[in-house]
Design a protein around this motif. Structure first.
Motif, PDB file in Angstrom:
ATOM      1  N   PHE A 128       0.846  -1.201   0.000  1.00  0.00           N
ATOM      2  CA  PHE A 128       0.000   0.000   0.000  1.00  0.00           C
ATOM      3  C   PHE A 128       0.881   1.252   0.000  1.00  0.00           C
ATOM      4  N   VAL A 129       1.844   1.305   0.918  1.00  0.00           N
ATOM      5  CA  VAL A 129       2.707   2.475   1.051  1.00  0.00           C
ATOM      6  C   VAL A 129       3.574   2.649  -0.204  1.00  0.00           C
ATOM      7  N   ALA A 130       4.129   1.550  -0.707  1.00  0.00           N
ATOM      8  CA  ALA A 130       5.001   1.629  -1.889  1.00  0.00           C
ATOM      9  C   ALA A 130       4.227   2.125  -3.110  1.00  0.00           C
ATOM     10  N   TYR A 131       2.999   1.606  -3.307  1.00  0.00           N
ATOM     11  CA  TYR A 131       2.192   2.036  -4.461  1.00  0.00           C
ATOM     12  C   TYR A 131       1.846   3.524  -4.336  1.00  0.00           C
ATOM     13  N   ALA A 132       1.431   3.947  -3.125  1.00  0.00           N
ATOM     14  CA  ALA A 132       1.036   5.343  -2.928  1.00  0.00           C
ATOM     15  C   ALA A 132       2.219   6.288  -3.156  1.00  0.00           C
ATOM     16  N   LYS A 133       3.407   5.885  -2.734  1.00  0.00           N
ATOM     17  CA  LYS A 133       4.589   6.738  -2.921  1.00  0.00           C
ATOM     18  C   LYS A 133       4.979   6.833  -4.399  1.00  0.00           C
ATOM     19  N   ALA A 134       4.827   5.712  -5.110  1.00  0.00           N
ATOM     20  CA  ALA A 134       5.191   5.688  -6.533  1.00  0.00           C
ATOM     21  C   ALA A 134       4.132   6.351  -7.408  1.00  0.00           C
ATOM     22  N   PRO A 192       1.535   9.160  -6.615  1.00  0.00           N
ATOM     23  CA  PRO A 192       0.850  10.154  -5.763  1.00  0.00           C
ATOM     24  C   PRO A 192      -0.553  10.493  -6.286  1.00  0.00           C
ATOM     25  N   GLY A 193      -1.527  10.412  -5.390  1.00  0.00           N
ATOM     26  CA  GLY A 193      -2.908  10.774  -5.732  1.00  0.00           C
ATOM     27  C   GLY A 193      -3.671   9.726  -6.504  1.00  0.00           C
ATOM     28  N   LYS A 194      -3.048   8.572  -6.789  1.00  0.00           N
ATOM     29  CA  LYS A 194      -3.720   7.565  -7.626  1.00  0.00           C
ATOM     30  C   LYS A 194      -4.251   6.370  -6.839  1.00  0.00           C
ATOM     31  N   LEU A 195      -3.790   6.196  -5.612  1.00  0.00           N
ATOM     32  CA  LEU A 195      -4.303   5.071  -4.826  1.00  0.00           C
ATOM     33  C   LEU A 195      -5.673   5.467  -4.270  1.00  0.00           C
ATOM     34  N   SER A 196      -6.737   4.869  -4.810  1.00  0.00           N
ATOM     35  CA  SER A 196      -8.102   5.222  -4.412  1.00  0.00           C
ATOM     36  C   SER A 196      -8.526   4.391  -3.201  1.00  0.00           C
ATOM     37  N   TYR A 197      -9.027   5.084  -2.194  1.00  0.00           N
ATOM     38  CA  TYR A 197      -9.587   4.359  -1.051  1.00  0.00           C
ATOM     39  C   TYR A 197     -10.940   4.977  -0.700  1.00  0.00           C
ATOM     40  N   SER A 199     -14.394   9.239  11.104  1.00  0.00           N
ATOM     41  CA  SER A 199     -13.132   8.750  11.682  1.00  0.00           C
ATOM     42  C   SER A 199     -12.301   7.945  10.682  1.00  0.00           C
ATOM     43  N   PRO A 200     -12.911   7.037   9.868  1.00  0.00           N
ATOM     44  CA  PRO A 200     -12.089   6.331   8.876  1.00  0.00           C
ATOM     45  C   PRO A 200     -11.380   7.285   7.904  1.00  0.00           C
ATOM     46  N   HIS A 201     -12.090   8.325   7.456  1.00  0.00           N
ATOM     47  CA  HIS A 201     -11.484   9.283   6.529  1.00  0.00           C
ATOM     48  C   HIS A 201     -10.356  10.063   7.204  1.00  0.00           C
ATOM     49  N   LEU A 202     -10.653  10.682   8.344  1.00  0.00           N
ATOM     50  CA  LEU A 202      -9.651  11.538   8.979  1.00  0.00           C
ATOM     51  C   LEU A 202      -8.439  10.751   9.449  1.00  0.00           C
ATOM     52  N   THR A 203      -8.678   9.555   9.985  1.00  0.00           N
ATOM     53  CA  THR A 203      -7.539   8.758  10.474  1.00  0.00           C
ATOM     54  C   THR A 203      -6.650   8.320   9.312  1.00  0.00           C
ATOM     55  N   THR A 204      -7.263   7.921   8.195  1.00  0.00           N
ATOM     56  CA  THR A 204      -6.452   7.530   7.028  1.00  0.00           C
ATOM     57  C   THR A 204      -5.641   8.710   6.509  1.00  0.00           C
ATOM     58  N   GLU A 205      -6.243   9.898   6.494  1.00  0.00           N
ATOM     59  CA  GLU A 205      -5.510  11.088   6.040  1.00  0.00           C
ATOM     60  C   GLU A 205      -4.387  11.447   7.015  1.00  0.00           C
ATOM     61  N   LEU A 206      -4.614  11.195   8.312  1.00  0.00           N
ATOM     62  CA  LEU A 206      -3.558  11.434   9.291  1.00  0.00           C
ATOM     63  C   LEU A 206      -2.404  10.452   9.088  1.00  0.00           C
ATOM     64  N   ILE A 207      -2.737   9.185   8.821  1.00  0.00           N
ATOM     65  CA  ILE A 207      -1.713   8.172   8.503  1.00  0.00           C
ATOM     66  C   ILE A 207      -0.910   8.619   7.265  1.00  0.00           C
ATOM     67  N   VAL A 221       0.017  10.892  -0.647  1.00  0.00           N
ATOM     68  CA  VAL A 221      -1.156  11.604  -1.162  1.00  0.00           C
ATOM     69  C   VAL A 221      -2.098  10.550  -1.742  1.00  0.00           C
ATOM     70  N   LEU A 222      -3.297  10.442  -1.142  1.00  0.00           N
ATOM     71  CA  LEU A 222      -4.258   9.409  -1.540  1.00  0.00           C
ATOM     72  C   LEU A 222      -5.469  10.034  -2.212  1.00  0.00           C
ATOM     73  N   ASN A 223      -6.248   9.210  -2.878  1.00  0.00           N
ATOM     74  CA  ASN A 223      -7.481   9.651  -3.549  1.00  0.00           C
ATOM     75  C   ASN A 223      -8.669   9.128  -2.752  1.00  0.00           C
ATOM     76  N   HIS A 224      -9.274  10.006  -1.937  1.00  0.00           N
ATOM     77  CA  HIS A 224     -10.371   9.609  -1.065  1.00  0.00           C
ATOM     78  C   HIS A 224     -11.718   9.680  -1.780  1.00  0.00           C
ATOM     79  N   ILE A 225     -12.525   8.611  -1.650  1.00  0.00           N
ATOM     80  CA  ILE A 225     -13.871   8.575  -2.230  1.00  0.00           C
ATOM     81  C   ILE A 225     -14.855   8.214  -1.106  1.00  0.00           C
ATOM     82  N   PRO A 226     -15.760   9.142  -0.744  1.00  0.00           N
ATOM     83  CA  PRO A 226     -16.672   8.888   0.378  1.00  0.00           C
ATOM     84  C   PRO A 226     -17.931   8.125  -0.041  1.00  0.00           C
ATOM     85  N   TYR A 227     -18.449   7.312   0.885  1.00  0.00           N
ATOM     86  CA  TYR A 227     -19.724   6.593   0.688  1.00  0.00           C
ATOM     87  C   TYR A 227     -20.606   6.846   1.903  1.00  0.00           C
ATOM     88  N   LYS A 228     -21.876   6.448   1.809  1.00  0.00           N
ATOM     89  CA  LYS A 228     -22.828   6.729   2.896  1.00  0.00           C
ATOM     90  C   LYS A 228     -22.717   5.757   4.056  1.00  0.00           C
TER      91      LYS A 228
END
Length: 320
Positions: free
Chosen positions: A140-146, A148-153, A161-169, A176-183
């Motif tokens: 996960f970390v290696a893909y995100a570093k290689a 940037p902005g393309k690893l969608s979660y 909390s899942p969103h903010l904690t992942t962004e803090l990580i 730099v991750l690509n966040h997609i929110p659901y209900k």
């Protein structure tokens, strides 16, 4: 003057039993419990178990109404326009304490809710499809570093909390991750199974999909590893000093009579102790987390301050 005093004293004496009678009579009709996430997810399932148990204690149905969206804050917002009579209650997720820092509201999450009882908290983690390129946290970390902005979660909503904690990580690791929110968990699970996401951050609503071999757990966010997923490391084990279990409970509108709050507290405390509720929590690696009304109100105040610091650190606050 003496006569007026006697009249006032007589009126107070007449009024006092009527208030007491109201408390004794409560509840005289069904109670609504607004749940912040959709039907079918871990929150809904465990809260329905709790509500069923509380119904038996109170002698009136406690009816669940699902109010998903807005990062889990809709039930708390609805309390602001509801009669303070104890007949409408709301689940209070942690996202409620972030609201004033992220959007404009005309009420105070600490002062404008009567905190009844805290009941549990979530077990969180990050998962990825077993047939995808990410086999473990290092991948996960290696893909995100290689990329940037393309690893969608996906998560269960913006500013949850899942969103903010992942962004803090991500911030701690320089990702730099690509966040997609659901209900909620049900929608999120459909998206990750449908190939729309590379990973998901959620409470353990993903457990059945892990057990069926469709998802793998990359990490969990508690103090210790989860018994259900003993091979998944905690964030702390991965060198990330974060623990997140996001306690939540039940609130009522500000001004709800203290006797009614106590009656509700006592009923839900008894409901928490029933084996059926404990078993429903265990299904998602959740545990009872009890706080009485005073403890829960203090927790609300402390969390309100802590969440301000987190939102500011991530640069997600509302524009000034």
């Amino acid at each position: 003057m003496r006569r007026r005093h006697l009249v006032q004293l007589a009126a107070a004496t007449i009024a006092a039993p009527s208030l007491s009678a109201f408390a004794q009579a409560f509840p005289a009709k069904p109670i609504r419990l607004l749940v912040a996430f959709p039907a079918g997810g871990p929150t809904d399932i465990t809260m329905r178990s709790l509500a069923d148990n509380a119904s038996k204690v109170l002698g009136q149905p406690v009816v669940i109404e699902n109010k998903p969206g807005a990062g889990g804050t809709l039930p708390a917002q609805q309390l602001q326009t509801t009669s303070a009579d104890g007949y409408t209650l709301a689940q209070i997720p942690l996202g409620v304490f972030r609201l004033p820092y992220t959007t404009k509201i005309n009420w105070d999450p600490v002062k404008d809710i009567a905190y009844v009882i805290n009941v549990t908290g979530y077990a969180f983690g990050i998962v990825a499809p077993t047939d995808g390129p990410i086999k473990n946290w290092n991948d996960f970390v290696a893909y995100a570093k290689a990329n940037p902005g393309k690893l969608s979660y996906g998560s269960t909503g913006t500013l949850t909390s899942p969103h903010l904690t992942t962004e803090l990580i991500a911030q701690k690791l320089g990702l730099v991750l690509n966040h997609i929110p659901y209900k909620g968990s049900a929608d999120l699970n459909q998206a990750i199974l449908g190939g729309q996401l590379m990973a998901a951050a959620d409470s353990t609503g993903f457990a059945p999909l892990v057990e069926s071999g469709k998802l793998r757990v990359l990490n969990t966010w508690g103090e210790q590893r989860l018994a259900k997923f003993p091979d998944a490391p905690t964030l702390k084990e991965l060198g990330i000093d974060i623990v997140q279990n996001s306690p939540f409970g039940i609130g009522a509108p500000r001004g709800t009579p203290p006797d009614v709050v106590k009656k509700l507290h006592d009923a839900f405390k008894k409901a928490m102790e029933e084996p059926s509720y404990v078993q429903s929590l265990a299904r998602y690696d959740m545990l009872p987390i009890y706080m009485d009304s005073a403890q829960y109100a203090r927790f609300a105040q402390e969390t309100f301050q802590r969440e301000k610091a987190l939102v500011e650190k991530l640069g997600l606050g509302k524009p000034q």
